[in-house]
Scaffold this active site. Structure first.
Site, PDB file in Angstrom:
ATOM      1  N   PRO A 164       0.820  -1.214   0.000  1.00  0.00           N
ATOM      2  CA  PRO A 164       0.000   0.000   0.000  1.00  0.00           C
ATOM      3  C   PRO A 164       0.855   1.266   0.000  1.00  0.00           C
ATOM      4  O   PRO A 164       2.084   1.199  -0.055  1.00  0.00           O
ATOM      5  CB  PRO A 164      -0.744  -0.117   1.327  1.00  0.00           C
ATOM      6  CG  PRO A 164       0.277  -0.717   2.244  1.00  0.00           C
ATOM      7  CD  PRO A 164       1.162  -1.609   1.388  1.00  0.00           C
ATOM      8  N   TRP A 165       0.191   2.416   0.118  1.00  0.00           N
ATOM      9  CA  TRP A 165       0.909   3.685   0.020  1.00  0.00           C
ATOM     10  C   TRP A 165       1.264   4.298   1.373  1.00  0.00           C
ATOM     11  O   TRP A 165       1.959   5.298   1.436  1.00  0.00           O
ATOM     12  CB  TRP A 165       0.111   4.706  -0.807  1.00  0.00           C
ATOM     13  CG  TRP A 165      -1.312   4.928  -0.354  1.00  0.00           C
ATOM     14  CD1 TRP A 165      -2.420   4.390  -0.933  1.00  0.00           C
ATOM     15  CD2 TRP A 165      -1.791   5.719   0.742  1.00  0.00           C
ATOM     16  NE1 TRP A 165      -3.554   4.782  -0.260  1.00  0.00           N
ATOM     17  CE2 TRP A 165      -3.188   5.617   0.772  1.00  0.00           C
ATOM     18  CE3 TRP A 165      -1.163   6.529   1.698  1.00  0.00           C
ATOM     19  CZ2 TRP A 165      -3.990   6.255   1.719  1.00  0.00           C
ATOM     20  CZ3 TRP A 165      -1.950   7.161   2.646  1.00  0.00           C
ATOM     21  CH2 TRP A 165      -3.343   7.029   2.652  1.00  0.00           C
ATOM     22  N   LYS A 194       4.746  -5.351  -6.576  1.00  0.00           N
ATOM     23  CA  LYS A 194       3.988  -4.201  -7.061  1.00  0.00           C
ATOM     24  C   LYS A 194       3.748  -3.250  -5.887  1.00  0.00           C
ATOM     25  O   LYS A 194       3.015  -3.565  -4.954  1.00  0.00           O
ATOM     26  CB  LYS A 194       2.639  -4.593  -7.666  1.00  0.00           C
ATOM     27  CG  LYS A 194       2.117  -3.418  -8.493  1.00  0.00           C
ATOM     28  CD  LYS A 194       0.666  -3.520  -8.873  1.00  0.00           C
ATOM     29  CE  LYS A 194      -0.239  -2.764  -7.958  1.00  0.00           C
ATOM     30  NZ  LYS A 194       0.051  -1.326  -7.792  1.00  0.00           N
ATOM     31  N   GLU A 228      -2.750  -8.613   4.892  1.00  0.00           N
ATOM     32  CA  GLU A 228      -2.694  -7.672   6.017  1.00  0.00           C
ATOM     33  C   GLU A 228      -3.609  -6.525   5.633  1.00  0.00           C
ATOM     34  O   GLU A 228      -3.279  -5.731   4.759  1.00  0.00           O
ATOM     35  CB  GLU A 228      -1.266  -7.158   6.232  1.00  0.00           C
ATOM     36  CG  GLU A 228      -0.238  -8.238   6.505  1.00  0.00           C
ATOM     37  CD  GLU A 228      -0.366  -8.886   7.867  1.00  0.00           C
ATOM     38  OE1 GLU A 228      -1.115  -8.358   8.715  1.00  0.00           O
ATOM     39  OE2 GLU A 228       0.251  -9.930   8.076  1.00  0.00           O
ATOM     40  N   CYS A 279      -2.712   0.990   9.477  1.00  0.00           N
ATOM     41  CA  CYS A 279      -3.665  -0.092   9.710  1.00  0.00           C
ATOM     42  C   CYS A 279      -3.836  -0.328  11.194  1.00  0.00           C
ATOM     43  O   CYS A 279      -4.901  -0.694  11.666  1.00  0.00           O
ATOM     44  CB  CYS A 279      -3.168  -1.361   9.043  1.00  0.00           C
ATOM     45  SG  CYS A 279      -1.523  -1.836   9.595  1.00  0.00           S
ATOM     46  N   GLU A 291     -13.015   2.142   8.698  1.00  0.00           N
ATOM     47  CA  GLU A 291     -11.632   2.607   8.770  1.00  0.00           C
ATOM     48  C   GLU A 291     -11.534   3.954   8.054  1.00  0.00           C
ATOM     49  O   GLU A 291     -11.809   4.043   6.860  1.00  0.00           O
ATOM     50  CB  GLU A 291     -10.701   1.590   8.099  1.00  0.00           C
ATOM     51  CG  GLU A 291      -9.245   1.976   8.243  1.00  0.00           C
ATOM     52  CD  GLU A 291      -8.298   1.000   7.561  1.00  0.00           C
ATOM     53  OE1 GLU A 291      -8.551   0.634   6.406  1.00  0.00           O
ATOM     54  OE2 GLU A 291      -7.294   0.622   8.183  1.00  0.00           O
TER      55      GLU A 291
HETATM   56  P1  NAD Z   1      -5.316  -0.575  -1.603  1.00  0.00           P
HETATM   57  O1  NAD Z   1      -5.989  -1.817  -1.221  1.00  0.00           O
HETATM   58  O2  NAD Z   1      -6.063   0.443  -2.355  1.00  0.00           O
HETATM   59  O3  NAD Z   1      -4.007  -0.862  -2.480  1.00  0.00           O
HETATM   60  C1  NAD Z   1      -2.975  -1.730  -2.059  1.00  0.00           C
HETATM   61  C2  NAD Z   1      -2.293  -2.315  -3.277  1.00  0.00           C
HETATM   62  O4  NAD Z   1      -3.192  -3.166  -3.984  1.00  0.00           O
HETATM   63  C3  NAD Z   1      -1.833  -1.275  -4.287  1.00  0.00           C
HETATM   64  O5  NAD Z   1      -0.579  -1.685  -4.782  1.00  0.00           O
HETATM   65  C4  NAD Z   1      -2.912  -1.335  -5.345  1.00  0.00           C
HETATM   66  O6  NAD Z   1      -2.471  -0.906  -6.607  1.00  0.00           O
HETATM   67  C5  NAD Z   1      -3.236  -2.807  -5.348  1.00  0.00           C
HETATM   68  N1  NAD Z   1      -4.563  -3.136  -5.878  1.00  0.00           N
HETATM   69  C6  NAD Z   1      -5.703  -2.408  -5.853  1.00  0.00           C
HETATM   70  N2  NAD Z   1      -6.718  -3.060  -6.461  1.00  0.00           N
HETATM   71  C7  NAD Z   1      -6.224  -4.254  -6.851  1.00  0.00           C
HETATM   72  C8  NAD Z   1      -6.769  -5.397  -7.512  1.00  0.00           C
HETATM   73  N3  NAD Z   1      -8.048  -5.430  -7.894  1.00  0.00           N
HETATM   74  N4  NAD Z   1      -5.962  -6.454  -7.740  1.00  0.00           N
HETATM   75  C9  NAD Z   1      -4.683  -6.438  -7.341  1.00  0.00           C
HETATM   76  N5  NAD Z   1      -4.095  -5.384  -6.743  1.00  0.00           N
HETATM   77  C10 NAD Z   1      -4.858  -4.311  -6.482  1.00  0.00           C
HETATM   78  O7  NAD Z   1      -4.732  -0.010  -0.227  1.00  0.00           O
HETATM   79  P2  NAD Z   1      -4.078   1.390   0.023  1.00  0.00           P
HETATM   80  O8  NAD Z   1      -5.162   2.421  -0.068  1.00  0.00           O
HETATM   81  O9  NAD Z   1      -2.871   1.531  -0.814  1.00  0.00           O
HETATM   82  O10 NAD Z   1      -3.609   1.247   1.534  1.00  0.00           O
HETATM   83  C11 NAD Z   1      -4.411   1.543   2.612  1.00  0.00           C
HETATM   84  C12 NAD Z   1      -4.997   0.283   3.215  1.00  0.00           C
HETATM   85  O11 NAD Z   1      -3.969  -0.633   3.561  1.00  0.00           O
HETATM   86  C13 NAD Z   1      -5.739   0.539   4.496  1.00  0.00           C
HETATM   87  O12 NAD Z   1      -6.958  -0.166   4.498  1.00  0.00           O
HETATM   88  C14 NAD Z   1      -4.816  -0.014   5.565  1.00  0.00           C
HETATM   89  O13 NAD Z   1      -5.459  -0.412   6.737  1.00  0.00           O
HETATM   90  C15 NAD Z   1      -4.189  -1.147   4.858  1.00  0.00           C
HETATM   91  N6  NAD Z   1      -2.918  -1.510   5.520  1.00  0.00           N
HETATM   92  C16 NAD Z   1      -2.870  -2.672   6.241  1.00  0.00           C
HETATM   93  C17 NAD Z   1      -1.696  -3.008   6.918  1.00  0.00           C
HETATM   94  C18 NAD Z   1      -1.606  -4.261   7.757  1.00  0.00           C
HETATM   95  O14 NAD Z   1      -0.507  -4.693   8.034  1.00  0.00           O
HETATM   96  N7  NAD Z   1      -2.717  -4.840   8.183  1.00  0.00           N
HETATM   97  C19 NAD Z   1      -0.586  -2.167   6.845  1.00  0.00           C
HETATM   98  C20 NAD Z   1      -0.688  -0.995   6.081  1.00  0.00           C
HETATM   99  C21 NAD Z   1      -1.867  -0.686   5.414  1.00  0.00           C
END
Ligand code: NAD
Length: 507
Positions: free
Chosen positions: A163-164, A188, A263, A297, A396
């Site tokens: 994620p970002w 990725k 996660e 998270c 969230e």
């Molecule tokens: P996101 O789910 O939008 O994106 C995460 C990744 O998944 C990116 O690389 C994105 O391009 C990719 N992605 C998106 N759609 C996809 C698909 N259909 N198929 C495959 N890949 C896809 O998450 P975000 O907005 O980047 O990050 C924020 C989220 O991450 C929050 O919900 C946060 O709680 C969670 N997070 C969890 C943890 C943990 O350890 N539990 C840690 C950090 C962040």
């Protein structure tokens, strides 16, 4: 030595165009170009060449080739350890630039990054270098006629998606774990924050990671990410990101029976009991929700306070929140920088209206900081919720937004904390051992932090209950995920065997 924010910003040097990297070669092709933004200024800092399904396939094939015929899975453990330790040392050498690059792309205060996420990225590689030097298989000797041992082999090609909100720290954990056990991978990073993963690729090459072991593809989730998740040659997929994305990825990987770790999101509770050291609980609750710009998270985004101390605690919490310094993430004095993007900041702020409509009381913040426009800044926000059923207590929000509630008894506090679809962390603040012990037993979350904000013990499992995730990350958990168990049985002596097709057959 202190440097000006401008000098620290200048260290970042992002590439004008950020490519994918396959078998050590930068791949700039991609019909679609995405802009990469500095959320603190709104300016474009790079462009991203989006990898289409064909490029993703090329990356997966490169990883498969490196696994099947390359040196990496066949290296002695000591040689892999040397490479992992060199990566760690190079991250430390380049920490100033990596922190600037991450700061530029995420808006997270640089001072926080250099002490936290960048140091953690170096640690990830050191940790797995040490870990693989100590692993061992199992041996079964109970059967007198056969010796059976279990070895763990590398699984193959791993897809790693991040994620970002903590780009390098989270993706480097996955890369370190996957390659330590002899796997190869396709990474990725988030399309919003691709810069440090790209910078890491040069470090991996310099450290001696052979071609094709770590490949990078860039692009949007529904294009590049989806092509990667659905690829049939992927042996494991590890994902950190949002819960809805996790569901989409599990649907795709399910078709290929690809094992996954997820996660995902959280709505963790900080439970503040009257038996707590209130000064420490206050510091901890503030850090729990406001560090990393509230975009974590594991954020303690629901703060539950025992009614006997509620007035005093809430007053102090609000007072300290109002004094948090929001500003240029390159300024060492800044405590909260810019959120991930203006769109994300605006989404966070919609919860102010939602809270009010449901009877919540706004106690601090709740607005964009116009003086810092067009940067994605907002004031840290505190709302007293009417009930745990309110949307601000269930969803969230992923920003500097605290939802406060009160409770009367420990039993009520545990029930409130557990009343969530998520279950990542529970923070208990109490010096009463009976309350603490009751809490660690009753609370339904993957992590319980007692009298402390986040402490990551890499040896121990990290992950969530319910919609916060599937599987765990950590020493043993990663070993189990990134290796296949192979049971080998050998007779100790010539045991009797039936002789099919002979006169002596006695079926
Ligand atoms: P996101 O789910 O939008 O994106 C995460 C990744 O998944 C990116 O690389 C994105 O391009 C990719 N992605 C998106 N759609 C996809 C698909 N259909 N198929 C495959 N890949 C896809 O998450 P975000 O907005 O980047 O990050 C924020 C989220 O991450 C929050 O919900 C946060 O709680 C969670 N997070 C969890 C943890 C943990 O350890 N539990 C840690 C950090 C962040």
């Amino acid at each position: 030595m202190t440097s000006s924010p401008e000098a620290l910003r200048a260290l970042a040097r992002p590439p004008a165009l950020t490519p994918s990297v396959i078998s050590g070669h930068e791949v700039f092709e991609g019909a679609h170009r995405l802009t990469v933004i500095d959320p603190a200024t709104g300016r474009q800092i790079s462009e991203l060449a989006e990898a289409c399904a064909a490029t993703v396939d090329q990356a997966v094939q490169a990883a498969a080739k490196a696994f099947e015929t390359g040196p990496w899975p066949r290296l002695p453990v000591e040689a892999r350890q040397d490479v992992l330790r060199r990566i760690s040392a190079l991250i430390e050498r380049d920490a100033a630039r990596l922190a600037s690059l991450e700061c530029l792309n995420t808006g997270i205060p640089r001072a926080h990054l250099i002490r936290g996420q960048i140091a953690r990225s170096a640690l990830n590689f050191r940790f797995f270098a040490d870990y693989i030097g100590q692993t061992q298989g199992d041996l079964y000797t109970q059967n007198q006629d056969y010796l059976t041992f279990v070895r763990r082999d590398a699984v193959g090609v791993c897809a790693l998606l991040g994620p970002w909100n903590a780009p390098l720290a989270l993706i480097s954990m996955k890369i370190a774990a996957a390659i330590a056990f002899g796997n190869t991978c396709v990474v990725k990073a988030s399309e919003q924050t691709p810069l440090t993963a790209h910078a890491l690729m040069a470090i991996l090459t310099e450290a001696g990671v052979p071609e094709g072991v770590v490949n990078l593809v860039n692009g949007r989730g529904h294009i590049t990410g989806a092509a990667l998740a659905a690829h049939p040659r992927i042996d494991r997929l590890s994902f950190t990101g949002g819960t809805e994305t996790g569901r989409a990825i599990m649907r795709a990987t399910g078709a290929n029976l690809t094992p996954v770790t997820m996660e995902l999101g959280g709505k963790s509770a900080s439970l503040i009991f009257e038996s707590a050291d209130l000064e420490r609980a206050l510091d901890g609750a503030l850090l729990g929700i406001f560090s990393n710009n509230g975009q974590q998270c594991l954020a303690g985004s629901r703060i539950l306070v025992q009614d006997t101390i509620a007035n005093e605690f809430i007053e102090a919490f609000v007072e300290r929140t109002r004094r948090i310094r929001v500003g240029d993430p390159f300024d060492p004095a800044t405590e909260i920088g810019a959120l991930g993007s203006v769109a994300h900041r605006d989404r966070v702020l919609t919860y102010v209206g939602t809270a009010r409509a449901q009877g919540g009381e706004l106690l601090a913040g709740g607005h964009a900081i116009e003086a810092l426009a067009p940067g994605a800044f907002m004031s840290p926000t505190v709302v007293r919720a009417r009930s745990n059923a309110d949307r601000i207590c269930r969803e969230e929000i992923f920003g500097p937004f605290a939802a406060l509630q009160t409770f009367r008894t420990p039993h009520e506090a545990f029930a409130l904390a557990n009343d969530s679809v998520f279950g990542l962390v529970s923070y208990i603040w109490s010096n009463d051992l009976r309350v603490a012990m009751a809490g660690q037993e009753a609370l339904r979350s993957g992590l319980i932090w007692l009298n402390t904000p986040m402490v990551r013990e890499l040896r121990a499992p990290f992950g969530g209950f319910r919609e916060s995730g599937v599987g765990r990350e950590g020493g043993k958990a990663c070993e189990a995920f990134y290796t296949e168990e192979k049971t080998v049985t050998i007779p100790v002596r010539d045991a009797a065997m039936n002789k099919l097709g002979s006169d002596r057959s006695h079926l």
